[in-house]
Design a protein around this motif. Structure first.
Motif, PDB file in Angstrom:
ATOM      1  N   SER A  34       0.854  -1.187   0.000  1.00  0.00           N
ATOM      2  CA  SER A  34       0.000   0.000   0.000  1.00  0.00           C
ATOM      3  C   SER A  34       0.888   1.234   0.000  1.00  0.00           C
ATOM      4  CB  SER A  34      -0.927   0.000   1.221  1.00  0.00           C
ATOM      5  OG  SER A  34      -0.169   0.086   2.401  1.00  0.00           O
ATOM      6  N   ASN A  35       0.285   2.389  -0.063  1.00  0.00           N
ATOM      7  CA  ASN A  35       1.064   3.634  -0.148  1.00  0.00           C
ATOM      8  C   ASN A  35       1.915   3.866   1.092  1.00  0.00           C
ATOM      9  OD1 ASN A  35       0.087   4.235  -2.664  1.00  0.00           O
ATOM     10  ND2 ASN A  35      -1.650   5.423  -1.854  1.00  0.00           N
ATOM     11  N   LYS A  54       6.394   2.034   5.784  1.00  0.00           N
ATOM     12  CA  LYS A  54       7.180   2.066   4.546  1.00  0.00           C
ATOM     13  C   LYS A  54       8.652   1.726   4.774  1.00  0.00           C
ATOM     14  CE  LYS A  54       6.154   4.696   0.420  1.00  0.00           C
ATOM     15  NZ  LYS A  54       5.636   5.956  -0.091  1.00  0.00           N
TER      16      LYS A  54
END
Lengths: 227, 209
Positions: free
Chosen positions: A147-148, A169
């Motif tokens: 996902s982002n 991330k």
């Protein structure tokens, strides 16, 4: 005591941490093509006893009610004390979060948002269509949903357990959830760990689950007890 | 935490009032109530609690047992679905829950809030019900006596709408406590097997289980 707390913190931080590298399949074997899917397919309601342990040495128990509608990806939840006092009620849809009741110390927007994110991770399937399949360092097969803001790994475990981990991330572990398969499905026993100095661990034991019935509230005339 | 304590205070206030309200007493005669309450030394009772919420399709049912010994000892014990115990005696309040067969003391602060509450309950045990400015009470006589209490404090708005206590007129026992939080959320506690002024082991207020 401080040493014990420090050790507990380190254990919390490391218990789910290791081994987020995966070896991707060049061509996934047929039997591994399906990712774990413990999620309810229809509107469902779960009532759990929730044991909470958090920093520095907080231990308490609550009753949690979760109502999931996978079709609309909506969540309603309530937390109450053993004495039955509702201390938190909120609902979330893709459109936003609505808090209808939040007594201190559960009255921060952050608490509500994090709680809804935890519930979504446990009860609703990932929305990402960017899925990688492979094996973890320990040989278990894993599905990785990108996902982002990071990724989510789902892997099977011993005895039909399912392990779900959410990473940010940079690779830091945000949440680790273990669903233990039981007679009542994958939500009979749930462990959730949020690592870090101010981390917490939830141990959820199923009290009751109810399928879709369309009726959310029992009218007064149908209630039991003395009138 | 202060608001949570206030809500729990109301909960225990109504339980204190309800359990000690003598049958047949003139409902609006608080002086008589104080006189009758002074005669109560111990209480034990079973209870079944039904929690109604919009999110539930059927009520969540809890069961347990309540003990009181004058002047200020209380044991409030839930056997299911979440096994937990609150002990209060001599100004010391502790809350416990059961996990994996072990008894664990609750350290989240709820016990401290309840300690404040139960200290007030001790005053209510003396029949000083009308001394609490937090409530405006009214009484409706019928087959049973129904006492309705509404919080007088503004900071309770949206948290507790009213409390109804149904008292038997035939025997010295409370039948039901109903705590209405809002239109869709309420707690109803039905009491049974109430025993008054029989010996209660003092260790019940000191030890778990």
């Amino acid at each position: 005591m401080k040493r014990v707390l420090l050790m507990l913190t380190v254990v919390l931080a490391l218990s789910c941490q290791a081994g987020h590298e995966i070896k991707l399949f060049d061509r996934p074997p047929a039997e591994s093509s399906a990712c774990p899917c413990p999620y309810p397919q229809t509107k469902s309601r779960f009532i759990h006893a929730i044991e909470v342990r958090s920093f520095p040495d907080v231990k308490t128990a609550l009753i949690g009610v979760t109502l999931i509608d996978p079709a609309s990806r909506s969540i309603s939840c309530a937390l109450m004390s053993a004495e039955g006092m509702a201390v938190f009620e909120a609902s979330a849809t893709p459109a936003g979060l609505e808090i209808s009741r939040a007594l201190p110390p559960l009255d921060s927007q952050n608490f509500a948002r994090n709680m809804m994110d935890d519930i979504e991770m446990i009860f609703l399937p990932p929305q990402s269509t960017d899925i990688q399949k492979g094996t973890l360092a320990d040989g278990r097969r894993v599905c990785r949903y990108q996902s982002n803001d990071g990724w989510l790994d789902m892997a099977g475990g011993e005895g039909g357990k399912i392990e779900i981990k959410r990473y940010e991330k940079g690779g830091g572990l945000k949440r680790c959830v273990t669903l233990a398969a039981g007679a009542s499905g994958h939500y009979e026993a749930i462990e959730l760990a949020a690592p870090g100095i101010f981390g917490y661990r939830l141990t959820m034991t199923l009290i009751d689950s109810q399928g879709p019935d369309g009726e959310l509230f029992v009218p007064d005339e149908n209630r039991g007890g003395d009138k | 935490m202060r608001r949570y304590g206030a809500v729990i205070k109301i909960l225990f206030f109504c339980l204190g009032v309800g359990l000690l309200w003598p049958a047949g007493a003139p409902a609006d005669d608080f002086a008589a109530l104080r006189r009758d309450a002074a005669r109560i030394r111990t209480i034990s009772a079973d209870f079944v609690q039904q929690k109604h919420m919009k999110i539930l399709s059927r009520p969540l049912v809890s069961e347990g047992r309540f003990y009181f010994a004058a002047p200020d000892s209380i044991r409030w014990e839930y056997n299911k679905p979440l096994k937990s115990i609150v002990l209060s005696s001599g100004g010391n309040t502790r809350r416990y829950f059961f996990s994996g067969g072990k008894i664990i003391e609750d350290t989240a602060g709820g016990a401290q809030a309840m300690g404040l509450v139960l200290a007030e309950v001790a005053a209510w045990m003396k029949g000083e019900f009308d001394a609490n400015p937090s409530f405006a009470a009214s009484v409706k006589e019928g087959a049973d006596t129904v006492v309705t209490m509404k919080p007088a404090e503004k900071n309770m708005a949206g948290m507790i709408e009213k409390i109804e206590i149904t008292l038997s007129r035939k025997e010295p026992a409370i039948k039901t406590v109903r705590i209405v939080e809002n239109a869709s959320t309420e707690t109803r506690i039905n009491f049974s097997n109430m025993v008054i002024n029989q010996p209660v082991n003092p260790s019940l207020f000191q030890e778990v289980p």
